[in-house]
Design a protein around this motif. Structure first.
Motif, PDB file in Angstrom:
ATOM      1  N   ASN A  56       0.822  -1.208   0.000  1.00  0.00           N
ATOM      2  CA  ASN A  56       0.000   0.000   0.000  1.00  0.00           C
ATOM      3  C   ASN A  56       0.857   1.260   0.000  1.00  0.00           C
ATOM      4  OD1 ASN A  56      -2.262  -1.544  -0.030  1.00  0.00           O
ATOM      5  ND2 ASN A  56      -2.799  -1.254   2.110  1.00  0.00           N
ATOM      6  N   SER A  57       2.026   1.189   0.650  1.00  0.00           N
ATOM      7  CA  SER A  57       2.958   2.321   0.619  1.00  0.00           C
ATOM      8  C   SER A  57       3.542   2.488  -0.773  1.00  0.00           C
ATOM      9  CB  SER A  57       4.092   2.104   1.631  1.00  0.00           C
ATOM     10  OG  SER A  57       3.595   2.056   2.937  1.00  0.00           O
ATOM     11  N   ALA A  58       3.800   1.354  -1.444  1.00  0.00           N
ATOM     12  CA  ALA A  58       4.331   1.407  -2.806  1.00  0.00           C
ATOM     13  C   ALA A  58       3.311   2.027  -3.753  1.00  0.00           C
ATOM     14  CB  ALA A  58       4.698  -0.005  -3.280  1.00  0.00           C
ATOM     15  N   VAL A  59       2.045   1.684  -3.583  1.00  0.00           N
ATOM     16  CA  VAL A  59       0.983   2.247  -4.422  1.00  0.00           C
ATOM     17  C   VAL A  59       0.912   3.756  -4.240  1.00  0.00           C
ATOM     18  CG1 VAL A  59      -1.527   2.319  -4.795  1.00  0.00           C
ATOM     19  CG2 VAL A  59      -0.376   0.127  -4.480  1.00  0.00           C
ATOM     20  N   ARG A  60       0.956   4.200  -2.992  1.00  0.00           N
ATOM     21  CA  ARG A  60       0.874   5.635  -2.721  1.00  0.00           C
ATOM     22  C   ARG A  60       2.104   6.370  -3.246  1.00  0.00           C
ATOM     23  NH1 ARG A  60       2.197   6.880   2.873  1.00  0.00           N
ATOM     24  NH2 ARG A  60       4.205   7.225   1.874  1.00  0.00           N
ATOM     25  N   SER A  61       3.298   5.791  -3.043  1.00  0.00           N
ATOM     26  CA  SER A  61       4.521   6.415  -3.517  1.00  0.00           C
ATOM     27  C   SER A  61       4.505   6.551  -5.031  1.00  0.00           C
ATOM     28  CB  SER A  61       5.736   5.580  -3.078  1.00  0.00           C
ATOM     29  OG  SER A  61       6.919   6.089  -3.644  1.00  0.00           O
ATOM     30  N   PHE A  62       4.054   5.513  -5.711  1.00  0.00           N
ATOM     31  CA  PHE A  62       3.976   5.538  -7.172  1.00  0.00           C
ATOM     32  C   PHE A  62       3.024   6.641  -7.627  1.00  0.00           C
ATOM     33  CE2 PHE A  62       2.811   4.189 -11.414  1.00  0.00           C
ATOM     34  CZ  PHE A  62       3.988   3.636 -11.926  1.00  0.00           C
ATOM     35  N   SER A  63       1.890   6.755  -6.948  1.00  0.00           N
ATOM     36  CA  SER A  63       0.920   7.798  -7.271  1.00  0.00           C
ATOM     37  C   SER A  63       1.509   9.180  -7.031  1.00  0.00           C
ATOM     38  CB  SER A  63      -0.346   7.611  -6.433  1.00  0.00           C
ATOM     39  OG  SER A  63      -1.281   8.623  -6.690  1.00  0.00           O
ATOM     40  N   SER A  64       2.274   9.323  -5.950  1.00  0.00           N
ATOM     41  CA  SER A  64       2.915  10.610  -5.645  1.00  0.00           C
ATOM     42  C   SER A  64       3.865  11.032  -6.753  1.00  0.00           C
ATOM     43  CB  SER A  64       3.685  10.510  -4.320  1.00  0.00           C
ATOM     44  OG  SER A  64       2.826  10.205  -3.252  1.00  0.00           O
ATOM     45  N   LEU A  82       8.920  21.529 -17.143  1.00  0.00           N
ATOM     46  CA  LEU A  82      10.158  21.404 -16.376  1.00  0.00           C
ATOM     47  C   LEU A  82      10.835  20.068 -16.644  1.00  0.00           C
ATOM     48  CD1 LEU A  82       8.906  22.843 -12.962  1.00  0.00           C
ATOM     49  CD2 LEU A  82      10.369  23.985 -14.634  1.00  0.00           C
ATOM     50  N   ALA A  83      10.075  19.111 -17.131  1.00  0.00           N
ATOM     51  CA  ALA A  83      10.622  17.800 -17.487  1.00  0.00           C
ATOM     52  C   ALA A  83       9.974  17.348 -18.785  1.00  0.00           C
ATOM     53  CB  ALA A  83      10.352  16.782 -16.378  1.00  0.00           C
ATOM     54  N   ILE A  84      10.780  16.737 -19.654  1.00  0.00           N
ATOM     55  CA  ILE A  84      10.269  16.268 -20.938  1.00  0.00           C
ATOM     56  C   ILE A  84       9.653  14.884 -20.800  1.00  0.00           C
ATOM     57  CG2 ILE A  84      10.893  15.644 -23.303  1.00  0.00           C
ATOM     58  CD1 ILE A  84      13.133  17.717 -23.133  1.00  0.00           C
ATOM     59  N   GLU A  85      10.311  14.020 -20.024  1.00  0.00           N
ATOM     60  CA  GLU A  85       9.871  12.629 -19.904  1.00  0.00           C
ATOM     61  C   GLU A  85       9.312  12.337 -18.513  1.00  0.00           C
ATOM     62  OE1 GLU A  85      12.880   9.853 -20.971  1.00  0.00           O
ATOM     63  OE2 GLU A  85      13.470  10.916 -22.787  1.00  0.00           O
ATOM     64  N   ASN A  86       8.415  11.362 -18.463  1.00  0.00           N
ATOM     65  CA  ASN A  86       7.924  10.818 -17.205  1.00  0.00           C
ATOM     66  C   ASN A  86       8.546   9.432 -17.047  1.00  0.00           C
ATOM     67  OD1 ASN A  86       6.602   9.661 -15.057  1.00  0.00           O
ATOM     68  ND2 ASN A  86       4.537  10.054 -15.813  1.00  0.00           N
ATOM     69  N   PRO A  87       9.524   9.265 -16.162  1.00  0.00           N
ATOM     70  CA  PRO A  87      10.241   7.983 -16.042  1.00  0.00           C
ATOM     71  C   PRO A  87       9.357   6.843 -15.532  1.00  0.00           C
ATOM     72  CG  PRO A  87      10.862   9.460 -14.265  1.00  0.00           C
ATOM     73  CD  PRO A  87      10.041  10.270 -15.216  1.00  0.00           C
ATOM     74  N   LEU A  88       8.162   7.174 -15.018  1.00  0.00           N
ATOM     75  CA  LEU A  88       7.264   6.132 -14.530  1.00  0.00           C
ATOM     76  C   LEU A  88       6.295   5.663 -15.610  1.00  0.00           C
ATOM     77  CD1 LEU A  88       7.970   8.077 -11.936  1.00  0.00           C
ATOM     78  CD2 LEU A  88       6.237   6.694 -10.831  1.00  0.00           C
ATOM     79  N   GLU A  89       6.363   6.286 -16.792  1.00  0.00           N
ATOM     80  CA  GLU A  89       5.371   6.038 -17.834  1.00  0.00           C
ATOM     81  C   GLU A  89       5.310   4.580 -18.263  1.00  0.00           C
ATOM     82  OE1 GLU A  89       3.880   8.272 -21.903  1.00  0.00           O
ATOM     83  OE2 GLU A  89       5.963   8.503 -21.268  1.00  0.00           O
ATOM     84  N   ASN A  90       6.466   3.930 -18.327  1.00  0.00           N
ATOM     85  CA  ASN A  90       6.521   2.543 -18.789  1.00  0.00           C
ATOM     86  C   ASN A  90       6.634   1.540 -17.651  1.00  0.00           C
ATOM     87  OD1 ASN A  90       6.432   3.248 -21.572  1.00  0.00           O
ATOM     88  ND2 ASN A  90       8.603   3.823 -21.459  1.00  0.00           N
ATOM     89  N   MET A  91       6.421   2.025 -16.423  1.00  0.00           N
ATOM     90  CA  MET A  91       6.477   1.140 -15.262  1.00  0.00           C
ATOM     91  C   MET A  91       5.076   0.665 -14.886  1.00  0.00           C
ATOM     92  SD  MET A  91       9.294   2.976 -12.753  1.00  0.00           S
ATOM     93  CE  MET A  91       8.967   1.793 -11.444  1.00  0.00           C
ATOM     94  N   ALA A  92       4.973  -0.577 -14.468  1.00  0.00           N
ATOM     95  CA  ALA A  92       3.679  -1.124 -14.046  1.00  0.00           C
ATOM     96  C   ALA A  92       3.322  -0.576 -12.670  1.00  0.00           C
ATOM     97  CB  ALA A  92       3.737  -2.642 -14.002  1.00  0.00           C
ATOM     98  N   ARG A  93       2.102  -0.092 -12.549  1.00  0.00           N
ATOM     99  CA  ARG A  93       1.650   0.430 -11.266  1.00  0.00           C
ATOM    100  C   ARG A  93       1.472  -0.718 -10.266  1.00  0.00           C
ATOM    101  NH1 ARG A  93      -1.193   4.849  -9.319  1.00  0.00           N
ATOM    102  NH2 ARG A  93      -1.192   5.797 -11.387  1.00  0.00           N
ATOM    103  N   PRO A  94       2.021  -0.564  -9.049  1.00  0.00           N
ATOM    104  CA  PRO A  94       1.807  -1.615  -8.034  1.00  0.00           C
ATOM    105  C   PRO A  94       0.317  -1.775  -7.751  1.00  0.00           C
ATOM    106  CG  PRO A  94       3.482  -0.033  -7.337  1.00  0.00           C
ATOM    107  CD  PRO A  94       2.832   0.551  -8.550  1.00  0.00           C
TER     108      PRO A  94
END
Length: 304
Positions: free
Chosen positions: A78-86, A99-111
């Motif tokens: 549940n902490s991982a889910v919240r951190s990912f959302s943050s 301020l940033a071109i890329e989102n490094p979480l874009e290709n990561m699977a959400r917990p």
């Protein structure tokens, strides 16, 4: 959170301040949510700084290493889910403000959040609990009737306290239950529960019903029994029955559903009996029933 006192460089502090305003003004999050998001992003910014790269140019691999190094295997899901959302919100904010071109979480699977299996009582434990009230005491019969009814019909504690005389159709072995959202359902009642309800009416209820209450289960003053009183009496009888488990009034409902499925009841029927709007809510009891059967098998299998 006082961002000015954080161990971050000046530019990261300013980004965090702007992100805080974004959470409050644009997303309209609560104070607690804002604090949680900022704490998560602060950890990420500190990690970036200590590893000599900017969060603004971070890659997917950087985020993966962050989760592994900072949280490792000990991070609660549940902490991982919240951190990912943050961090997702953080990078949405950064991209919206260029301020940033890329989102490094874009290709990561959400917990995915895991739903812990609720605690249930075994058949033997239910039997001990139901028989714990002293039927020779003034309210022992009432308490036995409450416990029998909650288990036999799979009632929530609120449904038990709101049960009225007009809801009882004992000659037909049925009761009318008003559940969440005032949705009504008809639930069968077994002989044991009916016996103790009738005994309670005969020996106790008529003698204490001074206010002519329409509620089935009454307290010492003759008014409808409260949720808190049911919590207390269950806690009392758990101790008497010698059951050392974390049990709430809802545990009887969980046990009712699990025992039905263990005995072959189909999921749709159990859904109707519980008053669940979605069958997916009921499916959790199949996992509990399977776990119980597996435990019995492992303890009694012929070849070990």
């Amino acid at each position: 959170m006082d961002i000015s006192k954080l161990n971050l460089n000046k530019s990261d502090k300013q980004v965090l301040i702007d992100f805080e305003n974004y959470l409050i003004v644009i997303l309209n999050l609560s104070k607690n949510s804002v604090s949680s998001y900022l704490n998560d992003v602060e950890k990420w910014l500190e990690y970036c700084s200590s590893n000599n790269f900017s969060a603004l140019s971070a890659k997917t691999l950087d985020v993966q290493k962050f989760y592994q190094n900072v949280y490792g295997d000990k991070m609660a899901i549940n902490s991982a889910v919240r951190s990912f959302s943050s961090l997702q919100n953080f990078y949405s904010f950064l991209q919206d403000n260029e301020l940033a071109i890329e989102n490094p979480l874009e290709n990561m699977a959400r917990p995915k959040k895991t739903t812990p299996l609720p605690s249930v009582l075994s058949y033997e434990e239910v039997d001990r609990l139901l028989k714990a009230p002293d039927l020779n005491s003034k309210f022992g019969i009432r308490d036995r009737a409450i416990l029998e009814t909650m288990y036999a019909a799979g009632l929530r504690v609120s449904e038990t306290t709101s049960l009225k005389l007009d809801d009882l159709h004992l000659s037909m072995h049925l009761i009318n239950v008003v559940g969440k959202g005032n949705v009504e359902r008809i639930v069968p009642l077994n002989d044991e529960a009916i016996h103790f309800i009738n005994l309670y009416f005969k020996e106790i209820r008529d003698k204490i019903n001074k206010s002519n209450s329409n509620f089935v289960f009454l307290n010492y003053q003759g008014n409808g029994i409260s949720r808190q009183s049911i919590w207390k009496l269950i806690k009392k009888y758990l101790q008497i029955a010698g059951i050392d488990k974390k049990v709430t009034p809802h545990t009887l409902r969980h046990s009712f559903a699990t025992h039905l499925i263990s005995n072959g009841a189909d999921l749709r029927s159990v859904q109707e009996l519980l008053g669940h709007q979605n069958v997916s809510t009921t499916q959790i009891y199949t996992h509990i029933a399977n776990n119980l059967l597996l435990k019995v098998y492992n303890e009694a299998k012929p070849r070990k």
